[in-house]
Design an enzyme around this catalytic site. Structure first.
Site, PDB file in Angstrom:
ATOM      1  N   GLY A  44       0.814  -1.231   0.000  1.00  0.00           N
ATOM      2  CA  GLY A  44       0.000   0.000   0.000  1.00  0.00           C
ATOM      3  C   GLY A  44       0.839   1.269   0.000  1.00  0.00           C
ATOM      4  O   GLY A  44       0.344   2.341  -0.325  1.00  0.00           O
ATOM      5  N   ILE A 187      -0.332  19.198   2.259  1.00  0.00           N
ATOM      6  CA  ILE A 187      -0.286  18.274   3.398  1.00  0.00           C
ATOM      7  C   ILE A 187      -0.387  19.045   4.721  1.00  0.00           C
ATOM      8  O   ILE A 187      -1.150  18.688   5.619  1.00  0.00           O
ATOM      9  CB  ILE A 187       0.982  17.395   3.342  1.00  0.00           C
ATOM     10  CG1 ILE A 187       0.919  16.471   2.117  1.00  0.00           C
ATOM     11  CG2 ILE A 187       1.147  16.569   4.613  1.00  0.00           C
ATOM     12  CD1 ILE A 187       2.125  15.574   1.908  1.00  0.00           C
ATOM     13  N   HIS A 447     -31.156  16.947 -10.911  1.00  0.00           N
ATOM     14  CA  HIS A 447     -31.501  18.072 -10.037  1.00  0.00           C
ATOM     15  C   HIS A 447     -32.097  17.544  -8.743  1.00  0.00           C
ATOM     16  O   HIS A 447     -32.882  16.602  -8.788  1.00  0.00           O
ATOM     17  CB  HIS A 447     -32.517  18.971 -10.746  1.00  0.00           C
ATOM     18  CG  HIS A 447     -32.980  20.100  -9.884  1.00  0.00           C
ATOM     19  ND1 HIS A 447     -32.195  21.208  -9.657  1.00  0.00           N
ATOM     20  CD2 HIS A 447     -34.138  20.281  -9.181  1.00  0.00           C
ATOM     21  CE1 HIS A 447     -32.854  22.048  -8.850  1.00  0.00           C
ATOM     22  NE2 HIS A 447     -34.036  21.502  -8.544  1.00  0.00           N
TER      23      HIS A 447
HETATM   24  P1  FAD Z   1       4.940   5.139  -2.280  1.00  0.00           P
HETATM   25  O1  FAD Z   1       3.518   5.140  -1.951  1.00  0.00           O
HETATM   26  O2  FAD Z   1       5.848   6.032  -1.500  1.00  0.00           O
HETATM   27  O3  FAD Z   1       5.449   3.639  -2.158  1.00  0.00           O
HETATM   28  C1  FAD Z   1       6.791   3.304  -2.303  1.00  0.00           C
HETATM   29  C2  FAD Z   1       7.055   2.005  -1.589  1.00  0.00           C
HETATM   30  O4  FAD Z   1       8.381   1.563  -1.931  1.00  0.00           O
HETATM   31  C3  FAD Z   1       7.026   2.109  -0.080  1.00  0.00           C
HETATM   32  O5  FAD Z   1       6.070   1.219   0.445  1.00  0.00           O
HETATM   33  C4  FAD Z   1       8.454   1.743   0.358  1.00  0.00           C
HETATM   34  O6  FAD Z   1       8.474   0.978   1.546  1.00  0.00           O
HETATM   35  C5  FAD Z   1       8.955   0.926  -0.815  1.00  0.00           C
HETATM   36  N1  FAD Z   1      10.421   0.927  -0.967  1.00  0.00           N
HETATM   37  C6  FAD Z   1      11.254   2.007  -1.026  1.00  0.00           C
HETATM   38  N2  FAD Z   1      12.526   1.594  -1.214  1.00  0.00           N
HETATM   39  C7  FAD Z   1      12.506   0.235  -1.277  1.00  0.00           C
HETATM   40  C8  FAD Z   1      13.500  -0.760  -1.452  1.00  0.00           C
HETATM   41  N3  FAD Z   1      14.788  -0.470  -1.633  1.00  0.00           N
HETATM   42  N4  FAD Z   1      13.119  -2.050  -1.436  1.00  0.00           N
HETATM   43  C9  FAD Z   1      11.813  -2.390  -1.251  1.00  0.00           C
HETATM   44  N5  FAD Z   1      10.833  -1.480  -1.085  1.00  0.00           N
HETATM   45  C10 FAD Z   1      11.175  -0.194  -1.103  1.00  0.00           C
HETATM   46  N6  FAD Z   1      -1.646  11.749  -2.996  1.00  0.00           N
HETATM   47  C11 FAD Z   1      -2.851  11.865  -3.588  1.00  0.00           C
HETATM   48  O7  FAD Z   1      -2.961  11.610  -4.802  1.00  0.00           O
HETATM   49  N7  FAD Z   1      -3.959  12.253  -2.899  1.00  0.00           N
HETATM   50  C12 FAD Z   1      -3.904  12.545  -1.572  1.00  0.00           C
HETATM   51  O8  FAD Z   1      -4.925  12.908  -0.971  1.00  0.00           O
HETATM   52  C13 FAD Z   1      -2.657  12.429  -0.915  1.00  0.00           C
HETATM   53  N8  FAD Z   1      -2.551  12.688   0.401  1.00  0.00           N
HETATM   54  C14 FAD Z   1      -1.360  12.523   1.023  1.00  0.00           C
HETATM   55  C15 FAD Z   1      -1.281  12.790   2.385  1.00  0.00           C
HETATM   56  C16 FAD Z   1      -0.086  12.647   3.057  1.00  0.00           C
HETATM   57  C17 FAD Z   1      -0.019  12.923   4.538  1.00  0.00           C
HETATM   58  C18 FAD Z   1       1.073  12.201   2.337  1.00  0.00           C
HETATM   59  C19 FAD Z   1       2.378  12.022   3.051  1.00  0.00           C
HETATM   60  C20 FAD Z   1       1.007  11.932   0.991  1.00  0.00           C
HETATM   61  C21 FAD Z   1      -0.204  12.096   0.316  1.00  0.00           C
HETATM   62  N9  FAD Z   1      -0.319  11.854  -1.057  1.00  0.00           N
HETATM   63  C22 FAD Z   1      -1.527  12.011  -1.672  1.00  0.00           C
HETATM   64  C23 FAD Z   1       0.854  11.469  -1.866  1.00  0.00           C
HETATM   65  C24 FAD Z   1       0.841   9.961  -2.148  1.00  0.00           C
HETATM   66  O9  FAD Z   1       0.817   9.265  -0.941  1.00  0.00           O
HETATM   67  C25 FAD Z   1       2.072   9.594  -2.969  1.00  0.00           C
HETATM   68  O10 FAD Z   1       2.142  10.405  -4.112  1.00  0.00           O
HETATM   69  C26 FAD Z   1       1.993   8.132  -3.387  1.00  0.00           C
HETATM   70  O11 FAD Z   1       1.954   7.282  -2.268  1.00  0.00           O
HETATM   71  C27 FAD Z   1       3.202   7.780  -4.264  1.00  0.00           C
HETATM   72  O12 FAD Z   1       3.065   6.458  -4.668  1.00  0.00           O
HETATM   73  P2  FAD Z   1       4.342   5.601  -5.108  1.00  0.00           P
HETATM   74  O13 FAD Z   1       3.811   4.256  -5.459  1.00  0.00           O
HETATM   75  O14 FAD Z   1       5.126   6.351  -6.094  1.00  0.00           O
HETATM   76  O15 FAD Z   1       5.244   5.493  -3.801  1.00  0.00           O
END
Ligand code: FAD
Length: 472
Positions: A44, A187, A447
């Protein structure tokens, strides 16, 4: 079961199981790939565990608390309304658990293997994955890197104790009496406003001239007005300099103009942006992947990096750090690996802030459309003359549609008000489909709904609205 240290063969290695990684893994599996997805933390990613989902659960609880507390305005006296914050946290944790469990089941159902551990590249074709128990190595044909981002930690404000990032702010055991938020981006504003609704005295310290930069000034002004009405103090054009903390509180020193100021609060929440996870143990230096000076991986319009069988998606590539951008790029990358001609087109990424009132924007703003040389026509309709908005007692805000006066094409839209986050979808689809304001105006909207507001804004652009009078 690994025999010796021989590499196991897989088609696609996905690194990270956030909205980018898990979507890529599922799409690649749908397209017939043998996929392994690895995450060192929970399925997630940030979004489901410490980002979008838990923040929205808390925001919705705070909003309900506020609505019930003010229900006397519409004739309902709920008496003294109390908050049991540990139960609010249980509610939030339950939502997170349901969604992360759902994603784990979906991975399984699609026959995607999941490994809970860290990934380290050995070379362009092999990586080791490891946790406390095992460390198998894999040879992959393709790889999708989706390692996401983490909060930026500023030198004067190292996280720990009373200085917290968004992650800790989502799991505080009780409602703090006071909180300083450094950073008035989405945020900081979402979390600050949520705590303010629960009763925390919140102060926002923002370096730029307004909160929520990136949105029309008129939109951020409406949010600012609401925040101030709630008792939130906002310093813009302010520079946070240093902090000193004790067991029970933290004092921030900051400058506004020439004036030195100090403020003490229970917590200092620092939300000044996010940094891509492209450094550290992952070993990107070993495979010499091309990155820019800010640590973002460079990709083409299918998400392919400088190493053609390795892709990068989500917060580690340029553009807004948003979950829906990550999952969109994920599908394109997986489809590209399968030989499909999918391409990334960023024309239509909605930007949403779950503030009160909500802000949402898609496509061009009025200024951007003018800069691009369009002959711009604006259609704008306020919430306070829409029947549904009035009956919901939510009259703040407006829908603004930016269109091309010469051909009526919808170029962009900005919405501030209740459910802006949902209303923006129709305008995104309009842009994506090449629809005109006439198409929106001719679409029958039920509506009484908030959905009629974009329709009426489109009629304003056409010059013949029914529910507002335009002097010719
Ligand atoms: P991530 O969700 O960061 O997932 C990356 C994963 O990679 C992590 O689980 C990590 O453990 C794993 N990982 C990293 N390095 C390694 C490694 N070497 N080996 C194995 N695993 C690794 N976005 C929205 O669109 N709407 C919102 O309302 C919103 N609200 C937010 C609220 C908050 C408080 C925050 C902090 C962020 C919010 N975001 C929101 C942003 C959103 O969470 C991110 O843009 C999104 O999670 C990015 O997805 P991603 O898959 O690129 O990376």
């Amino acid at each position: 079961m690994v025999v010796g240290d021989a590499s196991l063969d897989i088609d696609t290695l996905v690194i990270g199981a956030g909205p980018g990684g898990y979507t890529a893994a599922i799409r690649a599996a749908q397209l017939g790939q043998k996929v392994l997805v690895v995450d060192k933390e929970k399925v997630g990613g940030v979004c489901l565990n410490v980002g979008c989902i838990p923040s929205k659960a808390l925001i919705s609880a705070a909003h309900q608390y506020e609505s019930i507390s003010h229900a006397s305005e519409i004739g309902i006296d709920a008496g003294k309304v109390k908050v049991d914050f540990s139960k609010v946290q249980d509610f939030k944790n339950g939502v997170v658990k349901k969604l992360t469990g759902g994603v784990a089941s979906l991975l399984k159902a699609n026959k995607v293997d999941f490994f809970n551990g860290e990934v380290m590249f050995i070379n362009e074709n092999e990586a080791r994955v490891f946790n406390d128990q095992e460390s198998p190595r894999y040879r992959f044909k393709n790889c999708i890197i989706a390692t996401g981002s983490r909060p930026i930690e500023l030198k004067p404000f190292p996280f720990g104790g009373r200085i917290i990032s968004s992650t800790e702010a989502l799991s505080l055991p009780e409602v703090p009496k006071s909180m300083i938020v450094v950073g008035g981006g989405y945020i900081g504003i979402e979390l600050g406003q949520m705590y303010s609704k629960f009763g925390t005295k919140v102060t926002v310290v923002e370096g730029l001239d307004s909160i929520l930069p990136g949105f029309d000034a008129e939109m951020s002004k409406l949010v600012e007005k609401k925040l101030k009405g709630q008792g939130v103090e906002i310093f813009t054009g302010a520079k946070a300099n240093s902090a000193e903390q004790s067991d029970k509180d933290v004092t921030l020193s900051f400058t506004v103009g020439d004036e030195e100021k100090q403020l003490t609060a229970d917590y200092l929440l620092v939300t000044v942006g996010r940094r891509p996870n492209t450094d550290g143990e992952l070993g990107l230096d070993l495979i010499d992947i091309k990155m820019n000076e800010r640590g973002f991986i460079e990709v083409d319009d299918q998400g392919r990096t400088s190493i053609p069988h390795i892709y990068a998606i989500g917060d580690i590539v340029a553009g807004p750090a948003l979950a829906h951008k990550s999952s969109y790029e994920a599908k394109v990358a997986a489809e590209s690996i399968a030989g499909l001609p999918s391409k990334i087109d960023y024309k239509c990424i909605p930007l949403v802030v779950f503030s009160d009132p909500e802000c949402a924007s898609v496509g061009y703003s009025e200024n951007e459309a003018k800069e691009k040389g369009h002959n711009v026509k604006i259609g704008r309709f306020p919430f306070n003359i829409n029947g549904r908005a009035l009956s919901l007692n939510a009259t703040e805000g407006y829908v603004k549609i930016v269109s091309d006066a010469d051909n009526g094409l919808v170029l962009g839209a900005q919405i501030v008000g209740l459910e802006a986050s949902n209303l923006i979808a129709e305008l995104g689809l309009a842009i994506e489909m090449g629809a005109t304001v006439e198409d929106i105006a001719l679409t029958i909207h039920a509506h009484p709904t908030l959905g009629e507001i974009p329709m009426e804004a489109a009629e304003v652009a056409l010059g013949h609205p029914i529910h507002t009078f335009i002097k010719k």
